[in-house]
Write a protein that holds these residues in place. Sequence first.
Motif, PDB file in Angstrom:
ATOM      1  N   GLU A 187       8.282   8.929   5.309  1.00  0.00           N
ATOM      2  CA  GLU A 187       6.934   9.474   5.160  1.00  0.00           C
ATOM      3  C   GLU A 187       6.701  10.140   3.802  1.00  0.00           C
ATOM      4  N   LYS A 188       7.641  10.991   3.365  1.00  0.00           N
ATOM      5  CA  LYS A 188       7.449  11.778   2.152  1.00  0.00           C
ATOM      6  C   LYS A 188       8.712  11.749   1.302  1.00  0.00           C
ATOM      7  N   ALA A 189       8.525  11.904  -0.019  1.00  0.00           N
ATOM      8  CA  ALA A 189       9.662  11.921  -0.935  1.00  0.00           C
ATOM      9  C   ALA A 189       9.500  13.045  -1.939  1.00  0.00           C
ATOM     10  N   ALA A 190      10.624  13.510  -2.460  1.00  0.00           N
ATOM     11  CA  ALA A 190      10.633  14.507  -3.533  1.00  0.00           C
ATOM     12  C   ALA A 190      11.775  14.184  -4.477  1.00  0.00           C
ATOM     13  N   CYS A 191      11.504  14.223  -5.778  1.00  0.00           N
ATOM     14  CA  CYS A 191      12.515  13.938  -6.786  1.00  0.00           C
ATOM     15  C   CYS A 191      12.849  15.202  -7.561  1.00  0.00           C
ATOM     16  N   GLY A 192      14.146  15.437  -7.772  1.00  0.00           N
ATOM     17  CA  GLY A 192      14.593  16.550  -8.583  1.00  0.00           C
ATOM     18  C   GLY A 192      15.067  16.092  -9.930  1.00  0.00           C
ATOM     19  N   GLY A 193      15.994  16.873 -10.522  1.00  0.00           N
ATOM     20  CA  GLY A 193      16.538  16.457 -11.797  1.00  0.00           C
ATOM     21  C   GLY A 193      17.286  15.146 -11.657  1.00  0.00           C
TER      22      GLY A 193
ATOM     23  N   HIS B  86      18.460  14.292  -8.195  1.00  0.00           N
ATOM     24  CA  HIS B  86      18.630  14.084  -6.763  1.00  0.00           C
ATOM     25  C   HIS B  86      17.288  13.779  -6.119  1.00  0.00           C
ATOM     26  N   THR B  87      17.352  13.187  -4.928  1.00  0.00           N
ATOM     27  CA  THR B  87      16.153  12.720  -4.244  1.00  0.00           C
ATOM     28  C   THR B  87      16.222  13.093  -2.771  1.00  0.00           C
ATOM     29  N   CYS B  88      15.081  13.467  -2.208  1.00  0.00           N
ATOM     30  CA  CYS B  88      14.976  13.792  -0.787  1.00  0.00           C
ATOM     31  C   CYS B  88      13.867  12.956  -0.159  1.00  0.00           C
ATOM     32  N   VAL B  89      14.101  12.539   1.073  1.00  0.00           N
ATOM     33  CA  VAL B  89      13.095  11.765   1.817  1.00  0.00           C
ATOM     34  C   VAL B  89      13.000  12.303   3.236  1.00  0.00           C
ATOM     35  N   ILE B  90      11.773  12.529   3.690  1.00  0.00           N
ATOM     36  CA  ILE B  90      11.522  12.912   5.085  1.00  0.00           C
ATOM     37  C   ILE B  90      11.107  11.658   5.847  1.00  0.00           C
ATOM     38  N   THR B  91      11.746  11.415   6.975  1.00  0.00           N
ATOM     39  CA  THR B  91      11.432  10.236   7.779  1.00  0.00           C
ATOM     40  C   THR B  91      10.276  10.526   8.734  1.00  0.00           C
ATOM     41  N   GLY B  92       9.819   9.474   9.394  1.00  0.00           N
ATOM     42  CA  GLY B  92       8.748   9.626  10.366  1.00  0.00           C
ATOM     43  C   GLY B  92       9.123  10.528  11.523  1.00  0.00           C
ATOM     44  N   GLY B  93      10.415  10.654  11.790  1.00  0.00           N
ATOM     45  CA  GLY B  93      10.885  11.527  12.865  1.00  0.00           C
ATOM     46  C   GLY B  93      11.226  12.928  12.402  1.00  0.00           C
ATOM     47  N   GLY B  94      10.913  13.243  11.145  1.00  0.00           N
ATOM     48  CA  GLY B  94      11.181  14.578  10.630  1.00  0.00           C
ATOM     49  C   GLY B  94      12.615  14.823  10.219  1.00  0.00           C
ATOM     50  N   GLU B  95      13.385  13.754  10.024  1.00  0.00           N
ATOM     51  CA  GLU B  95      14.751  13.891   9.532  1.00  0.00           C
ATOM     52  C   GLU B  95      14.730  13.934   8.001  1.00  0.00           C
TER      53      GLU B  95
ATOM     54  N   LYS C 255       0.855  -1.180   0.000  1.00  0.00           N
ATOM     55  CA  LYS C 255       0.000   0.000   0.000  1.00  0.00           C
ATOM     56  C   LYS C 255       0.893   1.232   0.000  1.00  0.00           C
ATOM     57  N   VAL C 256       0.862   1.975  -1.109  1.00  0.00           N
ATOM     58  CA  VAL C 256       1.716   3.147  -1.257  1.00  0.00           C
ATOM     59  C   VAL C 256       1.013   4.372  -0.669  1.00  0.00           C
ATOM     60  N   LYS C 257       1.759   5.169   0.101  1.00  0.00           N
ATOM     61  CA  LYS C 257       1.172   6.345   0.745  1.00  0.00           C
ATOM     62  C   LYS C 257       1.722   7.655   0.208  1.00  0.00           C
ATOM     63  N   ASN C 258       2.814   7.590  -0.571  1.00  0.00           N
ATOM     64  CA  ASN C 258       3.413   8.810  -1.103  1.00  0.00           C
ATOM     65  C   ASN C 258       4.191   8.462  -2.364  1.00  0.00           C
ATOM     66  N   ALA C 259       4.185   9.374  -3.341  1.00  0.00           N
ATOM     67  CA  ALA C 259       4.903   9.132  -4.587  1.00  0.00           C
ATOM     68  C   ALA C 259       5.394  10.442  -5.158  1.00  0.00           C
ATOM     69  N   SER C 260       6.517  10.388  -5.869  1.00  0.00           N
ATOM     70  CA  SER C 260       7.082  11.570  -6.503  1.00  0.00           C
ATOM     71  C   SER C 260       7.708  11.197  -7.830  1.00  0.00           C
ATOM     72  N   ALA C 261       7.433  12.005  -8.854  1.00  0.00           N
ATOM     73  CA  ALA C 261       8.020  11.814 -10.176  1.00  0.00           C
ATOM     74  C   ALA C 261       9.044  12.907 -10.426  1.00  0.00           C
ATOM     75  N   GLY C 262      10.237  12.527 -10.842  1.00  0.00           N
ATOM     76  CA  GLY C 262      11.289  13.484 -11.139  1.00  0.00           C
ATOM     77  C   GLY C 262      11.484  13.640 -12.631  1.00  0.00           C
ATOM     78  N   MET C 263      12.720  13.886 -13.041  1.00  0.00           N
ATOM     79  CA  MET C 263      12.991  14.039 -14.461  1.00  0.00           C
ATOM     80  C   MET C 263      13.158  12.682 -15.126  1.00  0.00           C
TER      81      MET C 263
ATOM     82  N   GLU D   2       8.099  19.509   5.281  1.00  0.00           N
ATOM     83  CA  GLU D   2       7.854  19.485   3.835  1.00  0.00           C
ATOM     84  C   GLU D   2       9.175  19.643   3.092  1.00  0.00           C
ATOM     85  N   VAL D   3       9.260  19.028   1.901  1.00  0.00           N
ATOM     86  CA  VAL D   3      10.433  19.209   1.051  1.00  0.00           C
ATOM     87  C   VAL D   3      10.004  19.158  -0.402  1.00  0.00           C
ATOM     88  N   SER D   4      10.689  19.907  -1.248  1.00  0.00           N
ATOM     89  CA  SER D   4      10.421  19.906  -2.674  1.00  0.00           C
ATOM     90  C   SER D   4      11.726  20.111  -3.429  1.00  0.00           C
ATOM     91  N   CYS D   5      11.841  19.475  -4.591  1.00  0.00           N
ATOM     92  CA  CYS D   5      13.061  19.554  -5.389  1.00  0.00           C
ATOM     93  C   CYS D   5      12.782  20.201  -6.739  1.00  0.00           C
TER      94      CYS D   5
END
Length: 298
Positions: free
Chosen positions: A166-172, A174-183, A114-122, A220-223
């Motif tokens: 918890e959350k992911a963001a994809c750039g050109g 590079h990739t960022c992920v926020i953990t459940g602890g806010g890291e 069960k997917v809860k978050n998704a991000s499409a990059g380049m 929150e994070v965005s790429c």
Amino acid sequence: MMDLLYRSLMVDLDVDGELYMWGKNTYGQLGLGKKADTVLSIPNKVECLNGVTIKIISLGFEHSIAVTDKGETLSWGGGQSGRLGHGHQSGIFGLIKSDSEYTPRLIKELEGLKVKNASAGMLHSVCISENGSVHIFGERANKKLGFSEASNCSLPSVVDGLPYAEKAACGGYHTCVITGGGELYVWGTNENGCLGIGSTDVAHLPERVEGPFLRHSVSEVSCGWKHTAAISGGNVYTWGWGGSHGTFSVDGHSSGGQLGQGNDVDYIKPTKINFRRHVKALQVSCGFNHTGAIFEYN
């Protein structure tokens, strides 16, 4: 993404979870079928998803990813570099090889999760399952996306070495992920310091971004293509390509300013944007080389 907004298409979800798409459709990224026009200037309902409730949508460079209310993941559009996650075979019953999918197609490799978050990059995509695992697929050339072997991967693989995500963001690239602890964890190419780790060295494996995020968690994070923005403690922090050394700089004119720091300088560490008023950031989004955020007054 959600994310990376350097695409030339737009999307809308109505109250019932029906999906509408419009814009450029050269590679089927609108999901409207192979006979649809290559450019649609008004919203069109994705009819093949009738009866399916879409919960999340993320648009990449030339492809799209959606998650249903049941946690199923669909992708469509240009499949170059494996960014759709369907494997090398593409098309009806796997008999027709094609880079593109013109209608939403279930990512079989993620069935049962069960997917809860998704991000499409380049050229790559990321999905996070309900159990907090991060699944990545697409461009891995030149060791860009956290894998030791240089290759493309057209099927989702789990990224090791990450806490519950918890959350992911994809750039050109590079990739960022926020953990459940806010890291905040990052990896991939680090052009112009877009990873925020204090250098421009490539990160082959996930690294935690520290600095101000040791004091306050990241919500929150965005790429963008080569820059990143995050919200922590109600403040917006930006880093990466500021425009001064940008690819699209012409005759000495800056093509940047996307970091919001009052200049076009690159920053290799997260740097807070200072506002004259007392505001609290709620959401942030990066485009190709522009950035926007939603605030409320404190």
